[in-house]
Scaffold this active site. Structure first.
Site, short mmCIF file in Angstrom:
data_model
loop_
_atom_site.label_atom_id
_atom_site.label_comp_id
_atom_site.label_asym_id
_atom_site.label_seq_id
_atom_site.Cartn_x
_atom_site.Cartn_y
_atom_site.Cartn_z
N ARG A 118 -0.79 11.72 -7.73
CA ARG A 118 0.31 12.81 -7.36
C ARG A 118 1.45 12.69 -8.40
O ARG A 118 2.18 11.63 -8.40
CB ARG A 118 0.70 12.84 -5.92
CG ARG A 118 1.31 14.20 -5.84
CD ARG A 118 1.91 14.31 -4.28
NE ARG A 118 1.40 13.62 -3.29
CZ ARG A 118 1.92 13.92 -2.03
NH1 ARG A 118 2.61 15.13 -1.81
NH2 ARG A 118 1.41 13.19 -0.86
N THR A 136 6.65 16.72 -9.53
CA THR A 136 6.25 18.01 -9.12
C THR A 136 5.29 18.09 -8.02
O THR A 136 4.94 19.04 -7.41
CB THR A 136 5.26 18.57 -10.21
OG1 THR A 136 4.34 17.76 -10.38
CG2 THR A 136 6.10 18.69 -11.57
N ASP A 180 -4.60 5.21 6.43
CA ASP A 180 -4.97 5.41 4.64
C ASP A 180 -6.53 4.87 4.56
O ASP A 180 -6.74 3.89 4.55
CB ASP A 180 -4.10 4.66 4.07
CG ASP A 180 -4.24 5.02 2.43
OD1 ASP A 180 -3.39 5.37 1.91
OD2 ASP A 180 -5.37 4.73 1.96
N ASP A 200 -6.92 2.23 1.72
CA ASP A 200 -6.47 0.78 2.27
C ASP A 200 -7.58 0.29 3.09
O ASP A 200 -7.66 -0.91 3.34
CB ASP A 200 -5.22 0.97 2.94
CG ASP A 200 -4.10 1.04 1.76
OD1 ASP A 200 -4.35 0.80 0.75
OD2 ASP A 200 -3.03 1.48 2.20
#
Ligand code: URA
Length: 210
Positions: free
Chosen positions: A105, A109, A201, A204
């Protein structure tokens, strides 16, 4: 709302998912359960694969059997957590081809940017199953599907462990033709883009990086 969303509610899937959600599940337990769950999800998502009749010889006589028709299926893993599902699915469909998509990402933006894209040949003759444990904001899934559609595969399905109304809405707005297979539709996203109640997550937890 949930047109084209398939909830895999088999008791074994639900049981294993609940064990994975627990915060005290170890990395090893989490990974083992994900592997088992992915095998079960592969079974569901391949249910409608077309078959071809073939004549075979048993030790006693000739008969007609059925084998999967057409070019080999492609599993596409969205890096890195998708690899956790990929492994289990390959146990069930060991001849499948594999593609990888890497997206990050952009901090400015917030748009997904592709850093890796590798697919098998002859994609226009293949059915594609994209895998990523969490369909959360939907940004990477939407971008991955958009990119894979450029190769014009015969079909695309998306498989995740968990999703939420926001993720489903994003995918269905951008790609209403792509069915979503999931083991659960959770309540919502939090302000950091995590699914609630979720499982944390996924990357993870699979790789023990936190
Ligand atoms: N990605 C994850 O790994 N977990 C979430 O809850 C959302 C996105």
């Amino acid at each position: 709302m949930n047109n084209n969303v398939y909830l895999i509610d088999h008791p074994l899937v639900q049981h294993k998912l609940t064990l994975m959600r627990r915060k005290d599940a170890s990395t090893r337990t989490f990974r083992t359960l994900l592997n088992e769950l992915s095998m079960l999800m592969a079974y569901e998502v391949t249910r409608d694969m077309p078959l071809q009749a073939v004549e075979i010889e048993t030790p006693l006589e000739t008969t007609t059997g059925h084998v999967i028709d057409g070019k080999k299926l492609v599993f596409v893993s969205i890096l890195r957590a998708g690899n956790g599902i990929l492994e289990g699915m390959l146990n069930v469909v060991p001849g499948a081809r594999v593609g990888h998509v890497g997206l990050y990402r952009d901090p400015k933006t917030l748009e997904p940017v592709e850093y890796y894209f590798k697919m098998p040949q002859e994609m226009e003759e293949r059915d594609v199953i994209i895998v990523d444990p969490m369909l959360a904001t939907g940004n990477s899934a939407v971008a991955a599907v958009r990119r894979i559609k450029q190769l014009k595969p015969k079909s695309i399905k998306f498989v995740c462990l968990l999703t939420c109304p926001e993720g489903i809405a994003a995918m269905q707005k951008a790609h209403p033709d792509v069915p979503i297979y999931t083991a659960a539709i959770d309540r919502q996203l939090n302000e950091h883009g995590y699914i609630l109640p979720g499982l944390g997550d996924a990357g993870d937890r699979i790789y023990g990086t936190k």
